[in-house]
Design an enzyme around this catalytic site. Structure first.
Site, PDB file in Angstrom:
ATOM      1  NE  ARG A  36      -4.392  -1.433   1.757  1.00 48.37           N
ATOM      2  CZ  ARG A  36      -5.237  -1.994   2.608  1.00 48.37           C
ATOM      3  NH1 ARG A  36      -4.910  -2.139   3.879  1.00 48.37           N
ATOM      4  NH2 ARG A  36      -6.411  -2.416   2.203  1.00 48.37           N
ATOM      5  CE  LYS A 199     -16.736 -12.250  11.042  1.00 53.03           C
ATOM      6  NZ  LYS A 199     -16.915 -10.886  11.561  1.00 53.03           N
ATOM      7  N   GLY A 352      -6.468  -5.657   0.169  1.00 58.36           N
ATOM      8  CA  GLY A 352      -5.128  -5.608   0.750  1.00 58.36           C
ATOM      9  C   GLY A 352      -4.698  -6.962   1.263  1.00 58.36           C
ATOM     10  N   GLY A 376     -12.441  -4.132   1.280  1.00 55.35           N
ATOM     11  CA  GLY A 376     -13.785  -3.705   1.667  1.00 55.35           C
ATOM     12  C   GLY A 376     -14.332  -2.708   0.658  1.00 55.35           C
TER      13      GLY A 376
HETATM   14  P1  AMP Z   1     -11.055 -12.062   4.825  1.00 49.96           P
HETATM   15  O1  AMP Z   1     -10.417 -10.989   5.674  1.00 49.96           O
HETATM   16  O2  AMP Z   1     -12.509 -12.214   5.005  1.00 49.96           O
HETATM   17  O3  AMP Z   1     -10.603 -11.985   3.390  1.00 49.96           O
HETATM   18  O4  AMP Z   1     -10.483 -13.430   5.398  1.00 49.96           O
HETATM   19  C1  AMP Z   1      -9.131 -13.777   5.316  1.00 49.96           C
HETATM   20  C2  AMP Z   1      -8.869 -14.823   6.363  1.00 49.96           C
HETATM   21  O5  AMP Z   1      -9.724 -15.944   6.163  1.00 49.96           O
HETATM   22  C3  AMP Z   1      -7.455 -15.353   6.323  1.00 49.96           C
HETATM   23  O6  AMP Z   1      -6.770 -14.882   7.462  1.00 49.96           O
HETATM   24  C4  AMP Z   1      -7.636 -16.865   6.340  1.00 49.96           C
HETATM   25  O7  AMP Z   1      -6.793 -17.500   7.267  1.00 49.96           O
HETATM   26  C5  AMP Z   1      -9.086 -17.041   6.746  1.00 49.96           C
HETATM   27  N1  AMP Z   1      -9.632 -18.307   6.250  1.00 49.96           N
HETATM   28  C6  AMP Z   1      -9.603 -18.769   5.006  1.00 49.96           C
HETATM   29  N2  AMP Z   1     -10.156 -19.993   4.932  1.00 49.96           N
HETATM   30  C7  AMP Z   1     -10.530 -20.324   6.177  1.00 49.96           C
HETATM   31  C8  AMP Z   1     -11.147 -21.489   6.760  1.00 49.96           C
HETATM   32  N3  AMP Z   1     -11.457 -22.535   6.014  1.00 49.96           N
HETATM   33  N4  AMP Z   1     -11.394 -21.461   8.080  1.00 49.96           N
HETATM   34  C9  AMP Z   1     -11.065 -20.382   8.814  1.00 49.96           C
HETATM   35  N5  AMP Z   1     -10.484 -19.273   8.339  1.00 49.96           N
HETATM   36  C10 AMP Z   1     -10.220 -19.241   7.032  1.00 49.96           C
END
Ligand code: AMP
Length: 394
Positions: A36, A199, A352, A376
């Site tokens: 960034r 999520k 990011g 986001g």
């Molecule tokens: P986000 O910030 O929503 O893009 O989520 C990224 C995070 O999702 C990363 O830190 C990953 O470790 C986590 N992640 C990906 N797959 C899984 C999973 N199967 N179970 C738990 N966490 C996960």
């Protein structure tokens, strides 16, 4: 809504207040990925070439209105100085700087401490944000908004401040918006989207809005288990947002009606615990043992996803396919990155964290069509929302 660009702003020789997104990942006080900061260099260099002096405002993490030394921007100012090959002054003080900022000479750069150390920056009370913006507006003559990762926030330095001064979007924001426009207005088909990350709640709206525009959506990451649960599959201890199962069912129905292919993994890498050292076991997606959790998509799913996007002329990817931070569960994310860099059409990696993930896995920015700095923000744009930071720059 068109944003104003730097070509429409008279900024040469002026003192510029520049809102950047310098929200870099840090570990024990050290910057682990400076993407960034590098992405902000284009605008900064342009301003310097035009004899501007610059007051940089940015944030790091979520200090929630309190001073937190771990979230100080000082290491970021130092790194920016190294990348630019010139001094970047740093001020721990954020308020009451009018007199000292007035002394800046052309070519000088002053970065202020993490603006989110002040709770008025993120306050829900408009007047409080307005008051902070009034104060910050005394630090320069024009405002350039280049913090793409924060444009979806109605924060004082992103929204209110812009309207108090002649303003324009910086090069980074202009480039990001150009890419997002293409993704939403006239993408070349077939158009594929790959979504992952933790999520499902973060991605529901974007899936829903994209159903009219895309041909295939492949889903992995932690969010996929809510989809598998919605199909009645046993997901063991995997991450699930139970309250969203009905919404996900509805989305799956809508996708079918609109002829959008939703690809879900058929094999999953599972482990007994969420740990770096947990051994990975491969199971079928409908046979996740009750005492195990899915932490990555399996090799067959990776190949299916890769094959599906290889046919696409436009691909947008947001969110890792698994817990890429653990070597045993990084393969799904790596496979998708490998497939993406082979695509001839337009490829966009959004976010990011996703960008940091592909860099951490050894890929280089140049291998992808475009790497967005704002996860986001790009998702909210793709949801069809009006982003306050862009409205303010229009
Ligand atoms: P986000 O910030 O929503 O893009 O989520 C990224 C995070 O999702 C990363 O830190 C990953 O470790 C986590 N992640 C990906 N797959 C899984 C999973 N199967 N179970 C738990 N966490 C996960």
């Amino acid at each position: 809504m068109e944003i104003r660009t730097l070509a429409q702003l008279s900024f040469a020789g002026k003192q510029v207040i520049l809102r950047c997104d310098l929200n870099v990942p840090m570990k024990s006080g050290a910057i682990t990925d400076d993407g960034r900061i590098r992405a902000s260099l284009g605008t900064i260099k342009l301003l310097l070439e035009n004899n501007c002096s610059i007051v940089i405002i940015a944030h790091l993490g979520r200090p929630k209105g309190e001073i937190n030394q771990e979230l100080s921007l000082e290491p970021v100012a130092q790194r920016l100085g190294i990348l630019l090959g010139r001094e970047v002054k740093f001020s721990r003080q954020i308020l009451g700087l009018q007199a000292s900022t007035n002394l800046l000479k052309p070519g000088e750069i002053l970065m202020l401490e993490n603006i989110r150390f002040l709770d008025s920056e993120t306050s829900k009370v408009e007047q409080e944000r307005e008051q902070l913006a009034q104060e910050l507006a005394t630090y320069g003559e024009v405002y350039v908004g280049d913090g793409f990762g924060a444009v979806h926030r109605k924060h004082a330095s992103v929204f209110e401040l812009a309207s108090l001064l002649p303003h324009a979007a910086g090069r980074l924001v202009a480039a990001e918006v150009e890419v997002l426009k293409k993704l939403t207005q006239n993408p070349d088909r077939p158009y594929g989207v790959i979504l992952g990350g933790a999520k499902v709640s973060d991605k529901i709206a974007v899936i829903s809005n994209l159903l009219d525009k895309v041909d295939v959506i492949a889903i992995g990451g932690g969010m996929v288990f809510t989809f598998l649960a919605a199909q009645g599959k046993q997901v063991g201890k995997s991450l699930v947002q139970i309250d969203l199962i009905p919404t996900v069912k509805e989305l799956l129905d809508q996708a079918e009606q609109k002829n959008v292919e939703i690809l879900l993994p058929t094999d999953i890498m599972v482990a007994r615990e969420f740990s770096e050292s947990a051994p990975a076991t491969l199971v079928q997606a409908d046979q996740i043992p009750i005492d195990q959790m899915g932490l990555d998509i399996g090799p067959v799913s990776s190949a299916t996803f890769a094959n599906a996007i290889s046919r696409c002329k436009t691909v947008f990817w947001n969110g890792p396919m698994g817990v890429f931070e653990f070597a045993n569960f990084a393969n799904g994310t790596k496979s998708i990155a490998r497939a993406l860099i082979e695509i001839k059409g337009m490829t966009v990696v959004g976010g990011g964290d996703s960008a940091a993930a592909v860099r951490e896995l050894g890929f280089r920015d140049k291998q992808f069509g475009y790497i967005s700095t704002g996860g986001g923000a790009s998702l909210e744009y793709l949801e069809g929302k009006q982003l306050p930071g862009l409205v303010a720059l229009s």
